[in-house]
Write a protein that holds these residues in place. Sequence first.
Motif, PDB file in Angstrom:
ATOM      1  N   UNK A   1       0.831  -1.205   0.000  1.00 19.47           N
ATOM      2  CA  UNK A   1       0.000   0.000   0.000  1.00 19.47           C
ATOM      3  C   UNK A   1       0.861   1.250   0.000  1.00 19.47           C
ATOM      4  N   UNK A   2       2.000   1.213   0.715  1.00 17.06           N
ATOM      5  CA  UNK A   2       2.878   2.367   0.737  1.00 17.06           C
ATOM      6  C   UNK A   2       3.331   2.763  -0.657  1.00 17.06           C
ATOM      7  N   UNK A   3       3.599   1.782  -1.510  1.00 13.62           N
ATOM      8  CA  UNK A   3       4.004   2.090  -2.875  1.00 13.62           C
ATOM      9  C   UNK A   3       2.887   2.768  -3.652  1.00 13.62           C
ATOM     10  N   UNK A   6       2.730   6.448  -1.830  1.00  9.77           N
ATOM     11  CA  UNK A   6       3.952   7.247  -1.786  1.00  9.77           C
ATOM     12  C   UNK A   6       4.913   6.979  -2.936  1.00  9.77           C
ATOM     13  N   UNK A   7       4.718   5.896  -3.642  1.00 10.87           N
ATOM     14  CA  UNK A   7       5.636   5.538  -4.716  1.00 10.87           C
ATOM     15  C   UNK A   7       6.726   4.617  -4.204  1.00 10.87           C
ATOM     16  N   UNK A   8       7.360   3.916  -5.101  1.00 15.61           N
ATOM     17  CA  UNK A   8       8.355   2.923  -4.699  1.00 15.61           C
ATOM     18  C   UNK A   8       9.645   3.526  -4.141  1.00 15.61           C
ATOM     19  N   UNK A   9       9.878   4.805  -4.375  1.00 16.76           N
ATOM     20  CA  UNK A   9      11.121   5.428  -3.926  1.00 16.76           C
ATOM     21  C   UNK A   9      10.984   6.168  -2.596  1.00 16.76           C
ATOM     22  N   UNK A  10       9.870   5.998  -1.912  1.00 13.71           N
ATOM     23  CA  UNK A  10       9.676   6.684  -0.631  1.00 13.71           C
ATOM     24  C   UNK A  10      10.682   6.181   0.385  1.00 13.71           C
ATOM     25  N   UNK A  17       6.257   9.024   8.487  1.00 13.58           N
ATOM     26  CA  UNK A  17       5.569  10.313   8.573  1.00 13.58           C
ATOM     27  C   UNK A  17       4.149  10.248   8.020  1.00 13.58           C
ATOM     28  N   UNK A  18       3.931   9.425   7.018  1.00 10.21           N
ATOM     29  CA  UNK A  18       2.616   9.333   6.372  1.00 10.21           C
ATOM     30  C   UNK A  18       1.766   8.168   6.884  1.00 10.21           C
ATOM     31  N   UNK A  19       2.201   7.514   7.937  1.00 13.06           N
ATOM     32  CA  UNK A  19       1.442   6.397   8.516  1.00 13.06           C
ATOM     33  C   UNK A  19       0.574   6.918   9.648  1.00 13.06           C
ATOM     34  N   UNK A  20      -0.723   7.027   9.435  1.00 14.97           N
ATOM     35  CA  UNK A  20      -1.581   7.605  10.472  1.00 14.97           C
ATOM     36  C   UNK A  20      -1.504   6.856  11.799  1.00 14.97           C
ATOM     37  N   UNK A  21      -1.345   5.536  11.750  1.00 22.88           N
ATOM     38  CA  UNK A  21      -1.304   4.766  12.992  1.00 22.88           C
ATOM     39  C   UNK A  21      -0.032   5.012  13.792  1.00 22.88           C
ATOM     40  N   UNK A  22       0.977   5.626  13.191  1.00 20.53           N
ATOM     41  CA  UNK A  22       2.211   5.936  13.910  1.00 20.53           C
ATOM     42  C   UNK A  22       2.261   7.400  14.355  1.00 20.53           C
ATOM     43  N   UNK A  23       1.193   8.142  14.085  1.00 21.82           N
ATOM     44  CA  UNK A  23       1.181   9.582  14.345  1.00 21.82           C
ATOM     45  C   UNK A  23      -0.130  10.046  14.961  1.00 21.82           C
ATOM     46  N   UNK A  24      -0.618   9.341  15.951  1.00 19.03           N
ATOM     47  CA  UNK A  24      -1.884   9.703  16.577  1.00 19.03           C
ATOM     48  C   UNK A  24      -1.614  10.658  17.740  1.00 19.03           C
TER      49      UNK A  24
END
Length: 108
Positions: A1-3, A6-10, A17-24
């Motif tokens: 899903x990240x790809x 965010x694309x494969x080069x993220x 930073x873009x993972x909502x479950x890691x930034x609550x």
Amino acid sequence: LGDILLGPDATAEQRIECSPDLNVPKDAPPAFLAHARNDPVVPFVHSTEMDRALRAAGVPSRLELYDTGGHGDGFLTDGPQAEAWFRDAMAWLEQWTTEQDARKSATE
């Protein structure tokens, strides 16, 4: 899903930073999560992880998983899950509101 998002080069930092479950944040609003187990795009484990993260942060949440519904607007408007998720969401919201009112009354 990240790809997909965010694309494969993220970078690893971008993925975190873009993972909502890691930034609550602790002041996040209460959340009602509804997810179909047969979603072909986003695995329902993403919603279970988000619910876990919300609860760990002390944020009221409710997760409802439905066997059918797929992905997208059809989940909200078509089939038996459309009625179920709305009913479940309203019941949770009513319960949460009642609990908030009771807490407020107890402190007055």
